[in-house]
Write a protein that holds these residues in place. Structure first.
Motif, PDB file in Angstrom:
ATOM      1  N   ARG A 195      29.491 -32.561  26.142  1.00  0.00           N
ATOM      2  CA  ARG A 195      29.241 -33.384  24.956  1.00  0.00           C
ATOM      3  C   ARG A 195      30.564 -33.784  24.335  1.00  0.00           C
ATOM      4  NH1 ARG A 195      24.367 -33.627  21.999  1.00  0.00           N
ATOM      5  NH2 ARG A 195      24.558 -35.241  20.410  1.00  0.00           N
ATOM      6  N   GLU A 196      30.688 -35.042  23.955  1.00  0.00           N
ATOM      7  CA  GLU A 196      31.869 -35.560  23.276  1.00  0.00           C
ATOM      8  C   GLU A 196      31.408 -36.278  22.018  1.00  0.00           C
ATOM      9  OE1 GLU A 196      33.888 -38.047  26.077  1.00  0.00           O
ATOM     10  OE2 GLU A 196      34.572 -36.372  27.321  1.00  0.00           O
ATOM     11  N   GLY A 197      31.263 -35.540  20.926  1.00  0.00           N
ATOM     12  CA  GLY A 197      30.711 -36.122  19.712  1.00  0.00           C
ATOM     13  C   GLY A 197      29.267 -36.523  19.946  1.00  0.00           C
ATOM     14  N   GLU A 198      28.952 -37.777  19.688  1.00  0.00           N
ATOM     15  CA  GLU A 198      27.601 -38.261  19.961  1.00  0.00           C
ATOM     16  C   GLU A 198      27.442 -38.741  21.398  1.00  0.00           C
ATOM     17  OE1 GLU A 198      24.930 -37.944  18.266  1.00  0.00           O
ATOM     18  OE2 GLU A 198      25.940 -37.076  16.548  1.00  0.00           O
ATOM     19  N   LEU A 199      28.517 -38.800  22.144  1.00  0.00           N
ATOM     20  CA  LEU A 199      28.454 -39.223  23.541  1.00  0.00           C
ATOM     21  C   LEU A 199      28.081 -38.059  24.443  1.00  0.00           C
ATOM     22  CD1 LEU A 199      31.680 -41.419  23.889  1.00  0.00           C
ATOM     23  CD2 LEU A 199      29.365 -42.179  23.379  1.00  0.00           C
ATOM     24  N   LEU A 200      27.411 -38.390  25.536  1.00  0.00           N
ATOM     25  CA  LEU A 200      27.107 -37.416  26.572  1.00  0.00           C
ATOM     26  C   LEU A 200      27.838 -37.837  27.837  1.00  0.00           C
ATOM     27  CD1 LEU A 200      25.353 -34.925  27.132  1.00  0.00           C
ATOM     28  CD2 LEU A 200      23.522 -36.458  27.869  1.00  0.00           C
ATOM     29  N   ALA A 201      28.636 -36.927  28.402  1.00  0.00           N
ATOM     30  CA  ALA A 201      29.452 -37.252  29.573  1.00  0.00           C
ATOM     31  C   ALA A 201      29.032 -36.399  30.765  1.00  0.00           C
ATOM     32  CB  ALA A 201      30.929 -37.027  29.278  1.00  0.00           C
ATOM     33  N   ILE A 202      28.902 -37.045  31.924  1.00  0.00           N
ATOM     34  CA  ILE A 202      28.561 -36.366  33.175  1.00  0.00           C
ATOM     35  C   ILE A 202      29.661 -36.646  34.179  1.00  0.00           C
ATOM     36  CG2 ILE A 202      26.858 -36.129  35.023  1.00  0.00           C
ATOM     37  CD1 ILE A 202      24.820 -37.409  33.053  1.00  0.00           C
ATOM     38  N   THR A 203      30.254 -35.601  34.728  1.00  0.00           N
ATOM     39  CA  THR A 203      31.300 -35.760  35.731  1.00  0.00           C
ATOM     40  C   THR A 203      30.718 -35.536  37.116  1.00  0.00           C
ATOM     41  OG1 THR A 203      33.039 -34.997  34.218  1.00  0.00           O
ATOM     42  CG2 THR A 203      33.514 -34.889  36.571  1.00  0.00           C
ATOM     43  N   LEU A 204      30.901 -36.522  38.004  1.00  0.00           N
ATOM     44  CA  LEU A 204      30.532 -36.398  39.413  1.00  0.00           C
ATOM     45  C   LEU A 204      31.816 -36.116  40.182  1.00  0.00           C
ATOM     46  CD1 LEU A 204      28.143 -39.486  39.700  1.00  0.00           C
ATOM     47  CD2 LEU A 204      27.551 -37.135  39.099  1.00  0.00           C
ATOM     48  N   LYS A 205      31.896 -34.941  40.769  1.00  0.00           N
ATOM     49  CA  LYS A 205      33.127 -34.512  41.421  1.00  0.00           C
ATOM     50  C   LYS A 205      33.358 -35.298  42.703  1.00  0.00           C
ATOM     51  CE  LYS A 205      32.331 -29.939  39.463  1.00  0.00           C
ATOM     52  NZ  LYS A 205      32.073 -28.509  39.745  1.00  0.00           N
ATOM     53  N   VAL A 232      19.184 -40.488  15.743  1.00  0.00           N
ATOM     54  CA  VAL A 232      20.095 -40.654  16.871  1.00  0.00           C
ATOM     55  C   VAL A 232      20.610 -39.305  17.344  1.00  0.00           C
ATOM     56  CG1 VAL A 232      22.367 -41.531  17.542  1.00  0.00           C
ATOM     57  CG2 VAL A 232      20.796 -43.000  16.288  1.00  0.00           C
ATOM     58  N   GLY A 233      21.023 -38.452  16.399  1.00  0.00           N
ATOM     59  CA  GLY A 233      21.531 -37.138  16.773  1.00  0.00           C
ATOM     60  C   GLY A 233      20.492 -36.300  17.484  1.00  0.00           C
ATOM     61  N   LYS A 234      19.261 -36.329  17.003  1.00  0.00           N
ATOM     62  CA  LYS A 234      18.182 -35.564  17.638  1.00  0.00           C
ATOM     63  C   LYS A 234      17.910 -36.077  19.041  1.00  0.00           C
ATOM     64  CE  LYS A 234      13.452 -33.962  16.825  1.00  0.00           C
ATOM     65  NZ  LYS A 234      12.294 -34.000  15.882  1.00  0.00           N
ATOM     66  N   MET A 235      17.916 -37.402  19.193  1.00  0.00           N
ATOM     67  CA  MET A 235      17.684 -37.994  20.509  1.00  0.00           C
ATOM     68  C   MET A 235      18.756 -37.557  21.504  1.00  0.00           C
ATOM     69  SD  MET A 235      18.913 -40.831  22.496  1.00  0.00           S
ATOM     70  CE  MET A 235      19.451 -42.082  21.329  1.00  0.00           C
ATOM     71  N   MET A 236      20.028 -37.573  21.073  1.00  0.00           N
ATOM     72  CA  MET A 236      21.108 -37.168  21.970  1.00  0.00           C
ATOM     73  C   MET A 236      21.076 -35.668  22.249  1.00  0.00           C
ATOM     74  SD  MET A 236      22.447 -39.978  22.874  1.00  0.00           S
ATOM     75  CE  MET A 236      23.860 -39.344  23.805  1.00  0.00           C
ATOM     76  N   ASP A 237      20.671 -34.867  21.263  1.00  0.00           N
ATOM     77  CA  ASP A 237      20.522 -33.424  21.479  1.00  0.00           C
ATOM     78  C   ASP A 237      19.484 -33.152  22.572  1.00  0.00           C
ATOM     79  OD1 ASP A 237      22.374 -32.822  19.536  1.00  0.00           O
ATOM     80  OD2 ASP A 237      20.901 -32.377  17.982  1.00  0.00           O
ATOM     81  N   LYS A 238      18.356 -33.836  22.491  1.00  0.00           N
ATOM     82  CA  LYS A 238      17.289 -33.639  23.479  1.00  0.00           C
ATOM     83  C   LYS A 238      17.748 -34.080  24.865  1.00  0.00           C
ATOM     84  CE  LYS A 238      13.117 -34.845  22.558  1.00  0.00           C
ATOM     85  NZ  LYS A 238      11.955 -35.681  22.150  1.00  0.00           N
TER      86      LYS A 238
END
Length: 218
Positions: A97-107, A72-78
């Motif tokens: 990156r927020e821990g294992e979560l990936l966050a994208i901000t749309l302004k 899981v960690g490798k998948m999220m890293d990629k």
């Protein structure tokens, strides 16, 4: 039960070499080992009803959990690396990156006209790139969050934030991201990231955030 958890945690430290993992993949392995060890210990105790069965179950569970967590960690890293590369030149979207979560901000001021829930066409290229990467990683779930600044009533801002999140969800789905993976929520003006006392702060608060979560349940 406390003894089982203690045994499981001891097994995790043994597997990790008693050293803190330095990468997200390493952290995923450690967390997976801990969870697997607890589950394995409980199962081993239930089957063997003795200390040896508990230890065997903990060790086996930790090994399986570590492997799953590392994957899981490798998948999220990629996925993070690909998102950062795809949006490196964007003025409308930012990745963190927020821990294992990936966050994208749309302004908001780049993505929407003021008081509008219609996504500007200038954001379409970013959504194209984001969608392509999401499609490559179907083992994730997606939460689209709408946020507003503090101007206006709470009720109106709540409705606007939901509409904006829904608009982004629909565009992702229209680009091939499976609809069932995407959920939406509106927070209105309840979660500011900056002061609402200045135009610059209000601009930062008007946003849509996309959170990508590893789906460890398969």
């Amino acid at each position: 039960m406390k003894k089982l958890i203690l045994i499981a945690l001891m097994g995790m430290f043994v597997l990790s070499g008693c050293a803190a993992p330095e990468t997200k993949t390493g952290k995923g392995a450690a967390y997976g080992a801990a969870g697997g060890a607890v589950a394995g210990a409980v199962l081993g105790q239930a089957i063997g009803r003795d200390r040896q069965g508990t230890l065997i179950g903990a060790a086996a569970g930790a090994a399986v959990g570590a492997a799953a967590g590392a994957g899981v960690g490798k998948m999220m890293d990629k996925q993070e690396a690909e998102m950062r590369d795809a949006l490196a030149a964007s003025d409308a979207a930012a990745v963190r990156r927020e821990g294992e979560l990936l966050a994208i901000t749309l302004k908001g001021d780049v993505s929407f006209d003021l008081d509008s829930d219609v996504v500007r066409s200038g954001l379409y290229n970013e959504l194209d790139r984001i969608s392509q990467i999401m499609i490559k990683y179907p083992q994730t779930s997606i939460l689209v969050e709408g946020h507003t600044d503090g101007t206006g009533s709470e009720t109106y801002n709540q409705q606007l934030s939901v509409r904006r999140a829904t608009s982004v969800k629909n565009l992702l789905a229209s680009r091939g991201v499976q609809d069932y993976r995407i959920n939406t929520i509106g927070y209105g003006k309840s979660r500011p990231v900056a002061t609402n006392a200045t135009p610059e702060g209000r601009q930062m608060n008007r946003r849509v955030e996309i959170r990508i979560n590893p789906n460890t349940q398969g």
